[in-house]
Structure formats: structure tokens, C-alpha cells
Scaffold this active site. Structure first.
Site, mmCIF file in Angstrom:
data_model
loop_
_atom_site.group_PDB
_atom_site.id
_atom_site.type_symbol
_atom_site.label_atom_id
_atom_site.label_comp_id
_atom_site.label_asym_id
_atom_site.label_seq_id
_atom_site.Cartn_x
_atom_site.Cartn_y
_atom_site.Cartn_z
ATOM 1 C CE LYS A 1 53.232 96.696 124.407
ATOM 2 N NZ LYS A 1 53.583 95.272 124.200
ATOM 3 C CE1 TYR B 1 55.223 99.445 125.027
ATOM 4 C CE2 TYR B 1 54.179 100.490 126.921
ATOM 5 C CZ TYR B 1 54.839 99.417 126.361
ATOM 6 O OH TYR B 1 55.103 98.299 127.127
#
Length: 265
Positions: free
Chosen positions: A148, A144
Site C-alpha cells: 500500500k 499489505y
């Protein structure tokens, strides 16, 4: 900011959470909204609620169908769909690939479809829901955090490259938001995100404020800018603080599991 009335807006991952809040806000401003979500029933429910049109399916391939549903024109594209997977280098290849595909490549594929039309017409707006994990990091979740960061980098690249040609870009970077995704973050989310979590509607408000000011970075959670500045100006001190947070997380996980402290996250 010019009026949004009768403009065409696409919001991916809009069956709930931040995406649904964005869809509602754009519709309230008079935009014609295409609601995208993998879950067709959820997309249709939000579309009915706001008087929009449901375009269910993969966020990576939604642009042609959404453009047709909106009468041939997309003025604003909200790349909001995202997935969160935990772990580090040991995480399955499939989890890493899925994170890259949804959190980064869906943005790239959408831009590839949108840019020729926007450059020809002299304008367009690309909104990327990045998360504060793209500015900072998220303990316990390398896929993640890494993807991101990449989503933020792509949004920055779009702004750098096309700002002078009438294309506005916004990177939306909230910390915890009270959505189903937050509920699935486990101990890490309980420790880092839930204490200061905000509502999806707060994220929509922050985006519209940034749009009015023609501002790239959207920081809905109070204090994010200060943390981001500390990371940039004192990286070792910031990394030390984050490592202490990681140690606290490991201790909490160990307590819950009834195992010795220090087990890997």
C-alpha cells in the site's frame, strides 16, 4: 468538477464494499459504469442494480474489455481491487507476490493502457484506493503495509508526472471500513480498525469532495491527517507509539491462544 454525465468509468473490485459504493455513486451522477470483479456474479449483480455493465475478470487486464464495453472511452479509472494478507518476512512468497500483483502492479498495468489515450485527449482521472496503511502502516501485516505504501508512491508519481497534462489523480486512504476485508483482519483489525470504522458510502462521499476540490489525498476517516503529520514530524515518537500498539496486539493474540505473551505476529 465537471459533470460526470455520460462519461465512462471503470471500478475494479466493485462486487462489494468500497468498490460497489463507488460504482453506485458514479452511476448516480450519470456516468456509464463498468463494474469489474473477479466474482462474475457479484459484478453482474451490481451492474444490474446501477444500470452499468459487468466486466468480470482480473483487474490487471480489464482495461481493453472495459473500454470496449463503454463504447471506446474510459474517462475515470478506479483502481480499487486489493487484497490483505498478514504476517511479516516469514509470509509465503506466494502471499507477497499476490499482494504486489493486485495492490501495485494492477495499478501500473492499468495506467500503461490508459495513459496513451488520456495524453492524446488531454485528460483522464485515476483513482487509487490505497488505504491509510499506505500513509501510516498496519500492525501484523507487512505485505499489505508495504504494497500500500508502493501504491501511494505510484499514485504520487502519476500526479507529479502528468498533472500539467490534464490527468487528475486521487489516493483514497481510509482507515477501517465496514467491508468483508475488515472482517477478515482478525485481532489486528479488531484492535486498530473496527473502533473507528466507517461505511463504504463515506469513502465515496470523501472521494467526490476531493474531486470537487481537485485534491490528491482523500482522507475519509477523521484524524488521519493529524496522525500522518505526527509521523512526518516526529517519526521516533510515532514509531514508539506504534510499537506499543504492536505489543498490545501480541498480548491479545497470546491471550486468545492461551500461550505466553510475546509470541510473534
Amino acid at each position: 468538477m465537471e459533470s460526470l454525465r455520460d462519461t465512462g468509468v471503470v471500478v475494479t473490485g466493485a462486487g462489494g464494499g468500497i468498490g460497489a459504493a463507488l460504482a453506485r455513486r458514479f452511476a448516480a451522477e450519470g456516468a456509464r459504469v463498468a463494474v469489474n470483479d473477479l466474482d462474475a456474479a457479484r459484478a453482474e449483480a451490481v451492474a444490474r442494480e446501477i444500470g452499468g455493465v459487468a466486466v468480470p475478470g482480473d483487474a490487471s487486464t480489464v482495461v481493453p474489455d472495459a473500454r470496449a464495453a463503454l463504447g471506446g472511452r474510459i474517462d475515470t479509472f478506479c483502481a480499487n481491487a486489493g487484497i490483505a494478507t498478514g504476517g511479516g518476512p516469514e509470509a509465503d512468497e506466494e502471499n507477497w507476490a499476490a499482494a504486489w500483483d493486485v495492490n501495485v502492479m494492477s495499478h501500473v498495468r492499468a495506467a500503461r493502457e490508459l495513459l496513451p489515450h488520456w495524453l492524446e485527449s488531454g485528460g483522464g482521472r485515476f483513482v487509487a484506493t490505497v488505504s491509510a496503511a499506505g500513509l501510516l502502516t498496519m500492525v501484523g501485516s507487512a505485505p499489505y503495509s508495504v504494497t500500500k505504501h508502493a501504491a501511494l508512491a505510484f499514485a504520487e508519481w502519476l500526479s507529479v508526472t502528468y498533472r500539467h497534462r490534464g490527468i487528475a489523480v486521487h489516493a483514497v486512504c481510509p482507515q477501517g471500513v465496514r467491508t468483508g476485508m475488515l472482517d477478515g483482519t482478525g485481532v489486528a483489525g479488531d484492535l486498530v480498525l473496527k473502533p473507528t470504522a466507517i461505511e463504504p458510502e463515506d469513502v465515496a462521499d470523501a472521494l467526490f469532495a476531493a474531486m470537487a476540490e481537485d485534491r490528491f489525498l482523500v482522507l475519509p476517516t477523521e484524524g488521519t491527517a493529524e496522525i500522518y503529520a505526527a509521523r512526518a514530524t516526529g517519526p521516533d515518537a510515532w514509531l514508539g507509539g506504534m510499537n506499543r500498539l504492536q505489543q498490545k496486539l501480541e498480548s491479545l493474540v497470546a491471550q486468545q491462544a492461551g500461550s505466553p505473551e510475546g509470541s510473534a505476529i
